[in-house]
Design an enzyme around this catalytic site. Sequence first.
Site, short mmCIF file in Angstrom:
data_model
loop_
_atom_site.label_atom_id
_atom_site.label_comp_id
_atom_site.label_asym_id
_atom_site.label_seq_id
_atom_site.Cartn_x
_atom_site.Cartn_y
_atom_site.Cartn_z
N CYS A 68 39.27 31.22 103.40
CA CYS A 68 39.78 30.10 102.61
C CYS A 68 40.68 30.71 101.56
CB CYS A 68 38.63 29.28 102.01
SG CYS A 68 37.63 30.17 100.80
N ARG A 73 34.58 28.61 100.05
CA ARG A 73 34.42 27.70 101.19
C ARG A 73 34.20 28.47 102.49
NH1 ARG A 73 39.51 23.93 100.38
NH2 ARG A 73 40.18 25.79 99.24
#
Length: 132
Positions: A68, A73
């Site tokens: 990410c 994430r």
Amino acid sequence: MADQLPPEPEDVDLEVARALWAAGDPVLDVRTPEEYAAGHISGAINVPLDTLAFRLDSLPPGQVLTVCSLGNRSRRGAERLAHLGRPALSLRGGTKAWAAAGLPIRTGAEPGPRRARPWWRRWRRSFIGWGR
């Protein structure tokens, strides 16, 4: 017999991630399509975090590297994949660390080529300033 828990995903540094990328391991960018289009690791496939479970069957087989922007994430993505029985790693520092190291970044909706420029082109551009 007790149920086995899936292995916990591992955060990997840039050196390991680059080796995995060069070896052809699938790289999944778990950001939104808009973030992905603004700049992603060359060759990375965009599979937003909230669609991972639905797209599991369409992913290339084997271990995957999730990425990410900074690594938060992608860690969650790697955890989800591991809980679904898929071996996954997460790039610590994300796409920002990859770009800061001068590794191949691509813009747009397409993954792009999955190879780095030859070392001599990087050297020529860095030191001589031509051949851009």
